[in-house]
Design an enzyme around this catalytic site. Structure first.
Site, mmCIF file in Angstrom:
data_model
loop_
_atom_site.group_PDB
_atom_site.id
_atom_site.type_symbol
_atom_site.label_atom_id
_atom_site.label_comp_id
_atom_site.label_asym_id
_atom_site.label_seq_id
_atom_site.Cartn_x
_atom_site.Cartn_y
_atom_site.Cartn_z
ATOM 1 N N CYS A 196 0.798 -1.227 0.000
ATOM 2 C CA CYS A 196 0.000 0.000 0.000
ATOM 3 C C CYS A 196 0.830 1.277 0.000
ATOM 4 O O CYS A 196 0.264 2.373 -0.032
ATOM 5 C CB CYS A 196 -0.954 -0.010 1.182
ATOM 6 S SG CYS A 196 -2.114 -1.398 1.129
ATOM 7 N N HIS A 253 -2.577 8.362 5.996
ATOM 8 C CA HIS A 253 -2.933 7.062 5.421
ATOM 9 C C HIS A 253 -4.385 6.768 5.785
ATOM 10 O O HIS A 253 -5.171 6.410 4.923
ATOM 11 C CB HIS A 253 -1.992 5.981 5.954
ATOM 12 C CG HIS A 253 -2.230 4.636 5.352
ATOM 13 N ND1 HIS A 253 -1.977 4.358 4.029
ATOM 14 C CD2 HIS A 253 -2.716 3.483 5.893
ATOM 15 C CE1 HIS A 253 -2.280 3.095 3.778
ATOM 16 N NE2 HIS A 253 -2.741 2.549 4.888
ATOM 17 N N GLU A 276 -0.817 5.461 13.440
ATOM 18 C CA GLU A 276 -0.492 6.666 12.683
ATOM 19 C C GLU A 276 -0.577 7.912 13.566
ATOM 20 O O GLU A 276 0.283 8.803 13.490
ATOM 21 C CB GLU A 276 -1.456 6.779 11.501
ATOM 22 C CG GLU A 276 -1.083 7.819 10.491
ATOM 23 C CD GLU A 276 -1.943 7.746 9.253
ATOM 24 O OE1 GLU A 276 -1.623 8.463 8.287
ATOM 25 O OE2 GLU A 276 -2.939 6.995 9.235
ATOM 26 N N LYS A 300 -9.412 8.529 2.116
ATOM 27 C CA LYS A 300 -9.968 7.178 1.983
ATOM 28 C C LYS A 300 -11.410 7.138 2.468
ATOM 29 O O LYS A 300 -12.165 6.229 2.112
ATOM 30 C CB LYS A 300 -9.117 6.161 2.746
ATOM 31 C CG LYS A 300 -7.753 5.897 2.132
ATOM 32 C CD LYS A 300 -6.998 4.826 2.909
ATOM 33 C CE LYS A 300 -5.619 4.551 2.326
ATOM 34 N NZ LYS A 300 -4.674 5.677 2.534
ATOM 35 N N HIS A 316 -9.834 2.600 -0.310
ATOM 36 C CA HIS A 316 -8.414 2.241 -0.257
ATOM 37 C C HIS A 316 -8.068 1.412 -1.492
ATOM 38 O O HIS A 316 -8.382 0.228 -1.567
ATOM 39 C CB HIS A 316 -8.146 1.452 1.023
ATOM 40 C CG HIS A 316 -6.692 1.212 1.301
ATOM 41 N ND1 HIS A 316 -5.693 1.496 0.388
ATOM 42 C CD2 HIS A 316 -6.053 0.686 2.388
ATOM 43 C CE1 HIS A 316 -4.520 1.167 0.911
ATOM 44 N NE2 HIS A 316 -4.722 0.675 2.116
ATOM 45 N N PHE A 330 1.038 -3.421 4.295
ATOM 46 C CA PHE A 330 1.307 -4.770 4.775
ATOM 47 C C PHE A 330 2.744 -5.150 4.434
ATOM 48 O O PHE A 330 3.241 -4.849 3.346
ATOM 49 C CB PHE A 330 0.349 -5.763 4.123
ATOM 50 C CG PHE A 330 -1.052 -5.724 4.674
ATOM 51 C CD1 PHE A 330 -1.394 -4.899 5.733
ATOM 52 C CD2 PHE A 330 -2.042 -6.509 4.116
ATOM 53 C CE1 PHE A 330 -2.682 -4.867 6.241
ATOM 54 C CE2 PHE A 330 -3.332 -6.495 4.613
ATOM 55 C CZ PHE A 330 -3.656 -5.678 5.672
#
Length: 426
Positions: free
Chosen positions: A173, A313, A324, A345, A350, A409
């Site tokens: 990502c 994010h 975050e 998002k 996403h 990830f």
């Protein structure tokens, strides 16, 4: 730190294909108005799955200029990339035919490659799974291009006539941030003069939905798709899968000014780190993301309090949003409480590897228009996420320096700083 500050790299062209509308104008309209584009999945029957919502792009490839043979040859993600790259090239005003092709390159990020094409072709050659030994005679002639994600960079390179460095970056990502960061370094080090850089992903397929269902990363809020993506909200319960692409024309600042180009932003700093910890787990203190932020700020030669807006994010998972928030506090100090932070998002979902580039586009446009996009659907504050997340409504806000971050990830953590080029000297 990566690269050298000797050559300053700027964005002079932007293209966006995103849920809610194709093209930069439609994309910014959606963000600035705080509208959401999440809905029940329409590409296939999602009823067997735990999460049945996504942010889909209404995309007509032929209407957007792709020929029938191009549509036949390319997976949906590759189609996104080519259409979006063409918009960016047009927006830049550069005559690519007059450029030295060997000094023009391409970097495209993607997390999952040609997922939709491979999924569809497997169903075809296996007769919807009924054949143990698949029948290759039913496959499309260009099936190999679906197998290798490098075809994305090749298609964009062919579309713009680039014969310089050409590659795909796949870091989950953070791919969209990392592809643009790598392209910036290529210009800084002198390996290229112009880069067409960005990312694309079209992952809304049964296999992708099943994978995220298995680890319960996506939201099961199927009864209210429009409000399903809730970054930083206390009621959040997973992200909403999306798709799309953003592509930029990058060039050296002096050259851009010489030709009178419109400059959206300078890529002043970039860094990436890995937590070497867990495939999907994150340490709660956010130290790796914080380290990437600090290095990106150092490269940009900015103090933390120079950041005017943070494009988060903000995936909408319990773990990521807390991680975050901790990273912002660790890297920005007290300024973390003063600077507006938001997650787009909440509106466009996403899109995995593509989202980092889409968020760069949002960051540059926020600077361009003096408006911070909101975090839609943020109604119930989470006490553990206690920063200014710009709930629900866009905010007029002078922005000279933006921090955009990504988390992926595998433990990938990336950060990029965009500034107005007039902050420094050419």
């Amino acid at each position: 730190m990566s690269g050298s500050p000797a050559r300053r790299v700027v964005i002079t062209g932007i293209g966006v294909t995103a849920p809610g509308g194709v093209g930069v104008k439609n994309f910014w309209s959606l963000l600035s108005e705080g509208r959401t584009s999440t809905r029940r999945i329409s590409f296939f029957d999602p009823s067997p799955f735990r999460s049945q919502v996504a942010a889909e792009v209404d995309f007509d490839a032929e209407l957007l200029g792709l020929g029938a043979q191009e549509v036949r040859r390319m997976d949906r993600a590759a189609q996104f990339a080519v259409v979006t790259a063409r918009e960016a090239v047009t927006d830049s005003g550069l005559d690519f035919g007059a450029l030295d092709p060997h000094r023009t390159g391409v970097t495209i990020g993607s997390a999952v490659g040609a997922t939709m094409g491979l999924d569809q072709e497997y169903r075809t050659v296996s007769d919807s799974g009924r054949l143990d030994l698949v029948d290759h005679r039913y496959a499309v002639p260009h099936l190999y291009d679906y197998l290798v994600p490098s075809s994305f960079a090749a298609e964009v390179a062919w579309a713009v006539g680039a014969e310089g460095p050409s590659l795909v970056v796949s870091t989950g990502c953070t791919s969209g941030l990392d592809a643009v960061g790598h392209a910036t370094d290529l210009i800084r080090e002198g390996s290229a003069d112009v880069m067409v850089a960005g990312a694309t992903d079209a992952p809304i397929s049964p296999i992708t939905v099943a994978c995220f269902d298995a680890i319960k990363a996506t939201t099961p809020r199927n009864d209210d798709p429009e409000h399903a993506s809730r970054p930083f909200d206390a009621t959040r319960n997973g992200f909403v899968l999306g798709e799309g692409s953003a592509v930029f024309v990058l060039e050296e600042l002096t050259s851009a000014r010489r030709r009178g180009a419109h400059v959206y932003a300078e890529i002043a700093g970039y860094a990436t780190r890995s937590n070497a910890f867990h495939m999907t787990g994150l340490r709660p203190d956010g130290r790796e993301m914080a380290q990437a932020i600090r290095v990106a700020l150092d490269e940009a030669r900015l103090a933390p309090d120079a950041i005017d807006y943070v494009n988060a994010h903000g995936s909408g998972t319990k773990q990521n949003d807390r991680h975050e928030t901790a990273a912002f506090k660790r890297s920005l100090g007290e300024h973390a409480y003063a600077v507006p932070v938001s997650s787009i998002k909440s509106m466009v979902g996403h899109s995995l590897g593509a989202i980092g580039s889409i968020e760069i586009a949002a960051s540059a446009l926020a600077m361009e228009h003096g408006v911070v996009p909101p975090t839609a659907n943020l109604h119930t504050p989470d006490p553990e996420c206690d920063l200014d997340y710009v709930p629900r409504t866009a905010r007029d806000w002078r922005t000279d320096a933006v921090l955009s971050v990504g988390s992926g990830f595998g433990g990938f953590q990336s950060a990029m700083v965009l500034t107005r080029p007039e902050r420094g000297t050419a």
